[in-house]
Design an enzyme around this catalytic site. Structure first.
Site, PDB file in Angstrom:
ATOM      1  N   TYR A  56      -3.439  -8.598   0.680  1.00  0.00           N
ATOM      2  CA  TYR A  56      -3.006  -7.765  -0.438  1.00  0.00           C
ATOM      3  C   TYR A  56      -2.861  -8.636  -1.683  1.00  0.00           C
ATOM      4  CZ  TYR A  56      -1.787  -4.140   3.015  1.00  0.00           C
ATOM      5  OH  TYR A  56      -1.812  -3.196   4.015  1.00  0.00           O
ATOM      6  N   HIS A 126      -4.890  -7.042  11.583  1.00  0.00           N
ATOM      7  CA  HIS A 126      -5.201  -6.050  10.550  1.00  0.00           C
ATOM      8  C   HIS A 126      -6.447  -5.235  10.910  1.00  0.00           C
ATOM      9  CE1 HIS A 126      -4.761  -5.468   5.900  1.00  0.00           C
ATOM     10  NE2 HIS A 126      -4.848  -4.329   6.545  1.00  0.00           N
ATOM     11  N   PRO A 206       1.060   8.034   3.865  1.00  0.00           N
ATOM     12  CA  PRO A 206       1.641   9.280   4.385  1.00  0.00           C
ATOM     13  C   PRO A 206       1.668  10.422   3.377  1.00  0.00           C
ATOM     14  CG  PRO A 206       3.376   7.750   3.847  1.00  0.00           C
ATOM     15  CD  PRO A 206       2.083   6.997   3.679  1.00  0.00           C
ATOM     16  N   GLY A 208      -1.082  10.990   1.477  1.00  0.00           N
ATOM     17  CA  GLY A 208      -2.493  11.239   1.186  1.00  0.00           C
ATOM     18  C   GLY A 208      -3.019  10.563  -0.054  1.00  0.00           C
ATOM     19  N   ARG A 209      -2.620   9.316  -0.273  1.00  0.00           N
ATOM     20  CA  ARG A 209      -3.027   8.550  -1.456  1.00  0.00           C
ATOM     21  C   ARG A 209      -2.706   9.310  -2.747  1.00  0.00           C
ATOM     22  NH1 ARG A 209      -5.379   4.333   1.015  1.00  0.00           N
ATOM     23  NH2 ARG A 209      -6.531   4.715   2.928  1.00  0.00           N
ATOM     24  N   GLY A 210      -1.554   9.986  -2.696  1.00  0.00           N
ATOM     25  CA  GLY A 210      -1.042  10.686  -3.874  1.00  0.00           C
ATOM     26  C   GLY A 210      -1.347  12.163  -3.928  1.00  0.00           C
TER      27      GLY A 210
END
Length: 332
Positions: A56, A126, A206, A208-210
C-alpha cells in the site's frame, strides 16, 4: 463498539476495522495529517483493528501507522494486521506473486520496521503463489509465528478449498475477501468454511467501493484513481447504471433515518459473528457513518427491505477487470 473475535484463538477486536489502503493516494489524494485524524477518530469510536499491507503506497501506509504509533507512545492501542506476497519484477516491472520463505520473512521484517513493532497481530499472504502448495506456504507462516514475528496467520482472496487445506496444517485466524451487498460470492462457501474452521472472515470493500454510501463515486473521483477507473463496476456506462441501482439503498436509508453506509455495514455484520468488515476512508465524517453500522441492530424485516432494494446480482460489471483478477482464487 461491539467486539468480535479475530480467529478462534485470537483477540477480541472492534466489530469493524479500518482498511489502511486509504492512507495512500490509491483512492485519491490524502495526507499524513488526514490519516492521523482517521486514527484519532478510530480510537475515540472504539475501533481498534487496523489492516494494512507492504504494497500500500509501497510502504507508505505502514510508515504512516508507524509514525502515529510512535507519536502516541506506550503500548500499541491497535490490533495490527499486514500482508505480503505481491512483488514487482525488477526487470519487467510486472507484478508477480512470491510466497517463498525468504520473500515473506524479508517483507515482514520490512513491515515491522516501518510499523515500529516487534511483531504484528496477524500476517496474511496477500495473494497465493500457485506454484507452491498452500500447505508449504502455511508451514512458512507457522514458522514466522514460532519466530515471534506475528501472532497469527491468514490468507487473502483464497477459495474455501484452499482454506481447508491450509487449516489442516496450522490454524488460520482470518481470510480476507471482498464482501458486501454488491459482492456476495463469499456466501456460496467462504462464509461457511470460515465459520466451521474458526477463522474470521475479514470483509474488505464492505461499502462497494463507495457505491453503498450517501456520497457515491462520481466520474471525476473515479478518473482521479488509477485503480477505480479500471474497475468494471465504476467504468463508463456501468457507473451510471450502478449509481441508479444503488439509489434504492440510499432512499431506504433516508426512510429509516440512517446513513446508507451504516445500513451496508449492519447488513454485513448480521451474516455471522465471525464476519469483520474493514472499510477504508479518508473522511472522519464517513468513518462515523461506518461505525454507526456496528451499533445498528437490524430486524428480519429490515434485512428483507435491504435485500429487496439490492437483490443478489444487482451490480453491473464484474468486481475486477481481467488484469485485476490475477491472484484471487475463483471458486464459483
Amino acid at each position: 463498539m461491539q467486539k468480535r473475535q479475530l480467529g478462534r484463538n485470537g483477540p477480541q477486536v472492534s466489530a469493524i476495522g479500518i482498511g489502511a489502503m486509504s492512507f495512500t493516494d490509491f483512492y485519491g489524494p490524502t495526507t499524513k495529517a488526514a490519516s492521523f485524524d482517521i486514527l484519532h477518530a478510530a480510537l475515540d469510536l472504539g475501533i481498534d483493528h487496523i489492516d494494512t499491507a507492504n504494497v500500500y503506497g509501497r510502504g507508505l501506509s505502514e510508515e504512516t501507522i508507524g509514525a502515529f504509533l510512535a507519536e502516541q507512545g506506550g503500548a500499541c492501542p491497535f490490533t495490527i494486521a499486514t500482508k505480503a506476497g505481491i512483488a514487482r519484477d525488477p526487470d519487467s516491472g510486472k507484478t508477480r506473486f512470491d510466497n517463498s520463505p525468504a520473500h515473506l520473512a524479508t517483507e515482514l521484517e520490512g513491515s515491522l520496521k516501518r510499523l515500529g513493532l516487534e511483531a504484528v497481530d496477524l500476517f496474511y499472504v496477500h495473494r497465493r503463489d500457485q506454484t507452491r502448495p498452500i500447505e508449504e506456504v502455511t508451514e512458512t507462516l507457522a514458522g514466522l509465528v514460532k519466530a515471534g514475528k506475528t501472532k497469527s496467520i491468514g490468507f487473502s482472496e483464497i477459495a474455501p478449498s484452499s482454506l481447508r487445506r491450509a487449516a489442516a496444517v496450522y490454524p488460520v485466524a482470518a481470510v480476507q475477501s471482498e464482501y458486501s451487498l454488491s459482492t456476495r460470492t463469499p456466501e456460496i462457501g467462504l462464509v461457511q468454511a470460515c465459520e466451521a474452521l474458526g477463522a474470521a472472515l475479514v470483509a474488505f470493500s464492505p461499502v462497494g467501493r463507495g457505491l453503498l454510501t450517501d456520497q457515491p463515486p462520481t466520474a471525476d473521483s473515479v478518473a482521479a484513481s488509477g485503480f477505480l477507473k479500471s474497475n468494471p463496476r465504476l467504468s463508463d456506462e456501468n457507473l451510471s447504471a450502478n449509481l441508479r441501482e444503488s439509489d434504492r439503498l440510499r432512499s431506504l436509508a433516508a426512510d429509516m433515518g440512517r446513513p446508507a453506509a451504516a445500513l451496508a455495514i449492519a447488513w454485513l455484520l448480521q451474516h455471522g459473528p465471525h464476519v469483520i468488515p474493514i472499510p477504508g476512508t479518508r473522511s472522519v465524517a464517513h468513518l462515523r457513518e461506518l461505525a454507526a453500522g456496528a451499533e445498528l441492530r437490524l430486524t428480519a424485516a429490515d434485512v428483507a427491505r435491504i435485500e429487496d432494494a439490492l437483490p443478489i446480482g444487482w451490480a453491473y460489471g464484474d468486481r475486477y477487470s481481467t488484469a485485476q483478477w490475477a491472484g484471487p482464487e475463483r471458486y464459483a
